[in-house]
Design an enzyme around this catalytic site. Structure first.
Site, PDB file in Angstrom:
ATOM      1  N   ASP A 294      -3.582   1.591  -4.550  1.00  0.00           N
ATOM      2  CA  ASP A 294      -2.205   2.075  -3.713  1.00  0.00           C
ATOM      3  C   ASP A 294      -2.822   1.707  -2.254  1.00  0.00           C
ATOM      4  OD1 ASP A 294      -0.368   2.869  -1.959  1.00  0.00           O
ATOM      5  OD2 ASP A 294       0.034   4.958  -3.067  1.00  0.00           O
TER       6      ASP A 294
ATOM      7  N   SER B 145       3.647 -12.114   5.642  1.00  0.00           N
ATOM      8  CA  SER B 145       4.755 -11.674   6.238  1.00  0.00           C
ATOM      9  C   SER B 145       5.990 -12.156   5.637  1.00  0.00           C
ATOM     10  CB  SER B 145       4.654 -12.347   7.688  1.00  0.00           C
ATOM     11  OG  SER B 145       5.789 -12.059   8.353  1.00  0.00           O
TER      12      SER B 145
ATOM     13  N   TYR C  78      12.490  -3.246   7.502  1.00  0.00           N
ATOM     14  CA  TYR C  78      11.700  -4.545   6.877  1.00  0.00           C
ATOM     15  C   TYR C  78      11.015  -5.422   7.860  1.00  0.00           C
ATOM     16  CZ  TYR C  78      10.214  -8.249   3.741  1.00  0.00           C
ATOM     17  OH  TYR C  78       9.352  -9.309   3.218  1.00  0.00           O
TER      18      TYR C  78
ATOM     19  N   LYS D 233       7.141  -6.157   9.451  1.00  0.00           N
ATOM     20  CA  LYS D 233       6.445  -7.677   9.243  1.00  0.00           C
ATOM     21  C   LYS D 233       6.266  -8.209  10.719  1.00  0.00           C
ATOM     22  CE  LYS D 233       6.435  -7.939   4.813  1.00  0.00           C
ATOM     23  NZ  LYS D 233       5.330  -8.368   4.154  1.00  0.00           N
TER      24      LYS D 233
ATOM     25  N   THR E  43      10.804 -12.507  -6.903  1.00  0.00           N
ATOM     26  CA  THR E  43       9.737 -11.611  -6.957  1.00  0.00           C
ATOM     27  C   THR E  43       9.940 -10.212  -7.739  1.00  0.00           C
ATOM     28  OG1 THR E  43      10.057 -10.932  -4.727  1.00  0.00           O
ATOM     29  CG2 THR E  43       8.601 -12.975  -4.992  1.00  0.00           C
TER      30      THR E  43
END
Length: 275
Positions: free
Chosen positions: A62, A140, A154, A158, A189
């Site tokens: 993790d 990224s 989000y 990044k 993904t």
């Protein structure tokens, strides 16, 4: 210590059990390299480990646990003696307007996407420095180039990763460590299907409806294409600081850069008057 950069490289990949991480793990193994695949859940790697005995280690990890990250990296280097290419790929995505985001949701974005990558980076640097170099690839997103409505947190994670990595590249270049920031677009993904959606606010209902209609038919690319590009990047003697993945995303990034330059130019007088 001399690094192997053309074959039999040793990769350390986080988020290796799904998406781009899994595709990269498969591609690296197919190229004859060895991989330490780290992930919260390593069960998806079980069959691949069996197919490639001695060349793939599945490592439960993790990345938000700093102590665990340092212990895992130390274990990996003690076992294998080196790390040639480190890929900070682990990440999550949350959806919601900036106002809708809860503290829990916001912290999750930053702790995984930014702090997790920071902990891995800090853990591997002493080893890369000692061995005289290596490659560090920071995954990224196009969201690290431009912000989109409902993915602001989000993007924040990044953009933080990109700012940190740009400074890092300058700091570690004297040690032979090369840093690249990779900015992919949409790939199949599981990032979107597993993402946390924040509680909706009625004021943003029209926005959510419009975005659902806009993105409803969008098709994501095969992550194998991203993996191929990453192998090319890792094999380059002169890797770029930034690499965009995907034709559509390349165009989006160019448009964003052109727009920023145009805005700066239109406000040049006000900018220079601030001296």
């Amino acid at each position: 210590m001399t690094l192997t950069t053309t074959s039999d490289r040793l990769w350390f990949v986080t988020g290796a059990s799904s998406g781009i991480g899994l595709a990269l793990t498969r591609a690296a193994l197919a190229a004859g390299d060895r991989v330490i695949g780290a992930a919260r859940r390593i069960e998806p790697l079980t069959a691949l480990v069996a197919e490639h005995p001695g060349r793939l280690d599945a490592l439960p990890l993790d990345v938000t646990d700093r102590s665990a990250v340092f212990a895992a990296v130390d274990q990996a280097t003690q076992t294998h003696g080196r790390l040639d290419v480190v890929v900070n790929n682990a990440g999550i995505m949350g959806s919601g307007t900036v106002e809708e985001f809860t503290e829990t949701g916001a912290r999750a974005q930053l702790e995984t996407n930014f702090l997790g990558a920071l902990w891995v980076t800090q853990a591997v640097l002493p080893h890369l420095r000692r061995q005289g170099g290596g490659r560090l690839i920071q995954m990224s997103s196009i969201g690290g180039v431009i912000g989109f409505a409902t993915t602001g947190l989000y993007s924040a994670s990044k953009w933080a990763l990109e700012g940190m990595s740009e400074a890092l590249a300058q700091e570690v270049a004297p040690f032979g460590i090369k840093v690249s920031i990779v900015e992919p677009g949409g790939y199949t993904t599981g990032l979107y299907t597993s993402m946390r959606t924040e509680p909706a606010h009625p004021a943003y209902e029209p926005l959510h409806t419009a975005l659902a209609q806009m993105w409803g038919d969008a098709e994501d690319a095969d992550p194998a294409g991203a993996a191929k590009a990453l192998l090319t990047l890792a094999g380059s003697d002169d890797p770029p600081l930034r690499l965009i993945l995907g034709s559509a995303m390349y165009d989006v990034a160019q448009q964003a850069a052109d727009s920023r330059k145009a805005i700066w130019a239109s406000w040049e007088e006000a900018s220079r008057a601030a001296d």
